[in-house]
Design a protein around this motif. Structure first.
Motif, PDB file in Angstrom:
ATOM      1  N   TRP A  26     -39.086 -18.429 -20.285  1.00 32.28           N
ATOM      2  CA  TRP A  26     -39.986 -17.527 -19.693  1.00 32.28           C
ATOM      3  C   TRP A  26     -41.499 -17.636 -20.012  1.00 32.28           C
ATOM      4  O   TRP A  26     -41.529 -17.107 -21.347  1.00 32.28           O
ATOM      5  CB  TRP A  26     -39.535 -16.059 -19.358  1.00 32.28           C
ATOM      6  N   PHE A 237     -41.871 -11.627 -13.312  1.00 34.08           N
ATOM      7  CA  PHE A 237     -40.728 -11.231 -14.276  1.00 34.08           C
ATOM      8  C   PHE A 237     -39.731 -10.293 -13.685  1.00 34.08           C
ATOM      9  O   PHE A 237     -38.459 -10.334 -13.597  1.00 34.08           O
ATOM     10  CB  PHE A 237     -41.306 -10.607 -15.611  1.00 34.08           C
ATOM     11  N   SER A 240     -37.806 -11.800 -10.834  1.00 35.10           N
ATOM     12  CA  SER A 240     -36.753 -12.920 -11.459  1.00 35.10           C
ATOM     13  C   SER A 240     -35.547 -12.048 -11.884  1.00 35.10           C
ATOM     14  O   SER A 240     -34.300 -12.760 -11.922  1.00 35.10           O
ATOM     15  CB  SER A 240     -37.236 -13.623 -12.527  1.00 35.10           C
TER      16      SER A 240
END
Length: 423
Positions: A26, A237, A240
């Protein structure tokens, strides 16, 4: 000996933090950014911190957040990097330039004289890491007659009900006023994490919020975080994480978020900032002062007084009684010894773009005076005592050459004087 001006501090801790980010798979805005924001809050005792991709975008964001628009005025010093004024122009407003004091920071009295009913904000710039006189600036913007001039034209302006004070703290992470973080002294403090700064994320910046208590800081943080992501209700984020794909766009924002891969560099550095990086910079500055203290031409920079202390971002060497042309020659002579130096800053009214807008350096004599005799010396934790001694010797030789030329010229003029006539 080859001495660069300002290389980034990259140790194994930085490399490990970056590798950890890469291996996490990430790399855009996520946990590293959140961790860096918390470290900045801890360092500055700010109410909240919002990381962005540059100082400039952070300033544009906060001016837009406050509702600054065409027809408005924002007071800025003439002696600063162009981004200070460009952020104002990007919002359609007019930068009102004022002169600085001997310490190179914005003159509070010049600010007072420049305030009009169109004034929405003041951007004070901490030059070289030396914080402005925020106590005086706060006193001015809170004076009854100044507050009566303020015309609120947005919800945020009505809520603050006075001129907003922004600190351009691009240079001053870790600076102190009255024994506390200088960031505490303004409504908004914006740091730069550009590659040459005390703490770097390669490119990046951070907005620190210290708004009055009647602002809901948590709500403002959430709103600003969305603003950095095009007004989107969820960051990548969050999306996700399983089942979190739905989002909305609720206003016209900007795309100025900081990615985790950049935050990782700054996160590793800031963890050792107060214990190693900042003290090391201070020691370099003190060694310079000691090396130059016997020189008649040396003007000591503002580093510490009874209320303020610098972050030691730059060592702005100033030289008495030289011209701009002599300063430029001194730089050439220093550079010939493989020591890289710089100048901070060319005042904005001397730059072509601002000249075309009608700004004239003749209106800012102190800004020109400080620029014309200033040379920024290398200052960073990696410098060795041997390198510092070499820099001092190189600078001294180059300056003495010019000072010697001045003295020879003066002696020559004395010999030419007719009796009873002064030159």
């Amino acid at each position: 000996m080859n001495i660069p001006f300002s290389p980034p501090f990259i140790d194994e801790a930085v490399i490990d933090e970056v590798l950890h980010t890469l291996r996490s798979k990430w790399i855009t805005t996520g946990p590293k950014v959140a961790a860096l924001e918390q470290e900045i809050v801890k360092l500055t005792s700010s109410k909240a911190a919002v990381c962005v991709n540059s100082w400039t975008s952070g300033a544009i964001l906060m001016l837009k957040w406050f509702g600054v628009k065409e027809g408005d005025e924002v007071i800025v010093p003439a002696y600063t990097y162009c981004a200070t004024a460009l952020s104002v122009l990007h919002c359609g407003a007019t930068p009102v330039m004022v002169d600085v004091n001997e310490d190179c920071c914005i003159s509070p009295e010049a600010v007072r004289k420049a305030i009009t009913p169109k004034t929405k904000a003041v951007i004070a710039v901490d030059i070289a890491g030396w914080p402005c006189d925020y106590n005086k600036l706060n006193e001015i913007i809170n004076e009854a007659e100044i507050k009566d001039l303020f015309v609120a034209e947005s919800i945020k302006q009505s809520f603050l009900n006075r001129i907003m004070l922004i600190s351009d703290a691009a240079h001053s992470l870790g600076a102190k006023i009255d024994g506390e973080a200088a960031a505490q002294k303004s409504d908004i403090t914006i740091f730069s994490f550009h590659a040459v700064k005390n703490v770097t994320t390669a490119e990046g910046g951070c907005i620190c919020l210290n708004l009055p208590d009647h602002f809901d800081t948590a709500s403002e943080y959430k709103y600003l975080r969305m603003y950095t992501l095009n007004g989107q209700t969820k960051d990548a984020f969050s999306k996700s994480l399983g089942g979190g794909w739905k989002y909305d766009i609720i206003f016209q924002g900007l795309k100025i978020n900081m990615p985790d891969i950049c935050a990782a560099i700054g996160l590793a550095q800031i963890k050792q900032y107060e214990t190693h990086l900042l003290p090391a910079r201070k020691q370099v500055a003190l060694k310079y002062c000691d090396g130059f203290k016997g020189m008649d031409w040396f003007v000591p920079p503002s580093l510490k007084d009874e209320t303020r202390e610098s972050s030691y971002h730059l060592f702005p060497l100033r030289i008495k009684n030289i011209t701009e042309e002599q300063r430029d020659q001194i730089i050439e002579d220093i550079t010939a010894t493989a020591v890289t130096v710089n100048v901070h800053f060319i005042p904005m009214p001397m730059l072509t773009y601002f000249k075309k807008l009608g700004y004239r350096i003749a209106n800012y004599p102190m800004a020109y005076k400080q620029y014309a005799c200033e040379i920024s010396l290398p200052i960073y934790p990696q410098l060795t005592d041997e390198e510092i001694a070499f820099i001092i010797a190189s600078v001294t030789a180059a300056v003495e050459k010019q000072v010697g030329n001045n003295q020879a010229l003066d002696l020559g003029m004395e010999s030419l004087k007719p009796a009873g006539i002064d030159f």
